[in-house]
Design an enzyme around this catalytic site. Structure first.
Site, PDB file in Angstrom:
ATOM      1  N   ASP A  88     -34.701  19.132 -54.982  1.00 38.52           N
ATOM      2  CA  ASP A  88     -33.468  19.507 -55.688  1.00 38.52           C
ATOM      3  C   ASP A  88     -32.284  18.738 -55.105  1.00 38.52           C
ATOM      4  OD1 ASP A  88     -32.111  20.807 -57.694  1.00 38.52           O
ATOM      5  OD2 ASP A  88     -31.667  22.591 -56.516  1.00 38.52           O
ATOM      6  N   GLU A  89     -31.206  18.634 -55.881  1.00 32.75           N
ATOM      7  CA  GLU A  89     -29.990  17.931 -55.455  1.00 32.75           C
ATOM      8  C   GLU A  89     -30.319  16.525 -54.954  1.00 32.75           C
ATOM      9  OE1 GLU A  89     -27.208  19.259 -56.177  1.00 32.75           O
ATOM     10  OE2 GLU A  89     -27.475  21.436 -56.150  1.00 32.75           O
TER      11      GLU A  89
HETATM   12 MG    MG Z   1     -28.809  22.785 -59.152  1.00 36.91          MG
END
Ligand code: MG
Ligand code: ADP
Ligand code: ZN
Length: 198
Positions: A88-89
């Site tokens: 994520d990110e």
């Molecule tokens: Mg997010």
């Protein structure tokens, strides 16, 4: 020849803030978890907005995640038995992430990366755009424009700062459509204030 099930691939989930990237990542990895396929999720150590050991969506869905400092640490943290690697990110990782993800896919891993494809000024937010070119599957998610309800493609910073990375959520950023997006808006706020104080 490799068995079909050993085939690795790369999927990118990209879009602005609030578009459901983390939700979609959580949903996809959870399906594999339910089928007892070994998974691991990583996130950049910089992103500690809600929880250190979890990915948390704006709708408060969450899943366990390992914070890692950089792409090389991520690569070293992937266990042999892991089949699905969630990240994520992705935009907060170094550009080495492209090579790391490519190597993981070559080793038979199914890699799902979520991240912003544009920064708050609408510029490419690497390494996500480069990753999109190396991905078999690309899902581009849209948010709802906070101002008019239209298709939210951009992330608008609503506080004034020249830093590329300002961590925050609802008080700092809004999703905006093409018509409502104005990267100079927060700066105009500053100019207005300056002229008032003179
Ligand atoms: Mg997010
Ligand atoms: P991302 O990871 O892309 O920032 P999340 O998966 O964390 O997005 O959050 C998506 C959720 O955010 C939505 O399901 C919804 O509950 C909430 N949300 C808040 N503001 C908006 C908005 N303007 N448009 C769409 N969803 C929003
Ligand atoms: Zn709009």
């Amino acid at each position: 020849m490799q068995r079909r099930a050993d085939q690795g691939w790369v999927e990118v989930i990209s879009g602005p803030m609030f578009s459901g990237k983390s939700e979609e990542l959580i949903r996809k990895v959870t399906r594999y978890n339910l089928a007892r396929v070994p998974t691991q999720i990583f996130k950049p150590a910089i992103d500690i907005r809600y929880a250190v050991g979890e990915v948390v969506s704006h709708s408060r869905l969450s899943i366990a995640a390992e914070p890692v400092e950089d792409s090389m640490t991520l690569l070293k943290s992937v266990e042999d038995r892991t089949v699905v690697v969630g990240i994520d990110e992705g935009q907060f990782f170094d550009n080495g992430l492209v090579d790391v993800v490519t190597r993981l896919a070559a080793a038979g891993k199914k890699v799902i990366v979520a991240g912003l494809d544009m920064d708050y000024l609408g510029r490419p937010f690497e390494p996500i755009p480069s990753l999109m070119l190396k991905a078999e599957y690309v899902t581009r998610t849209l948010a709802v424009c906070h101002r008019c309800g239209g298709p939210g493609l951009f992330t608008q910073r609503v506080v004034e700062s020249d830093e590329l990375v300002v961590l925050g959520a609802t008080d700092t950023y809004e999703a905006r459509c093409r018509r409502c997006y104005d990267p100079t808006e927060a700066q105009q706020g500053r100019l207005d204030l300056e002229s008032v104080s003179e």
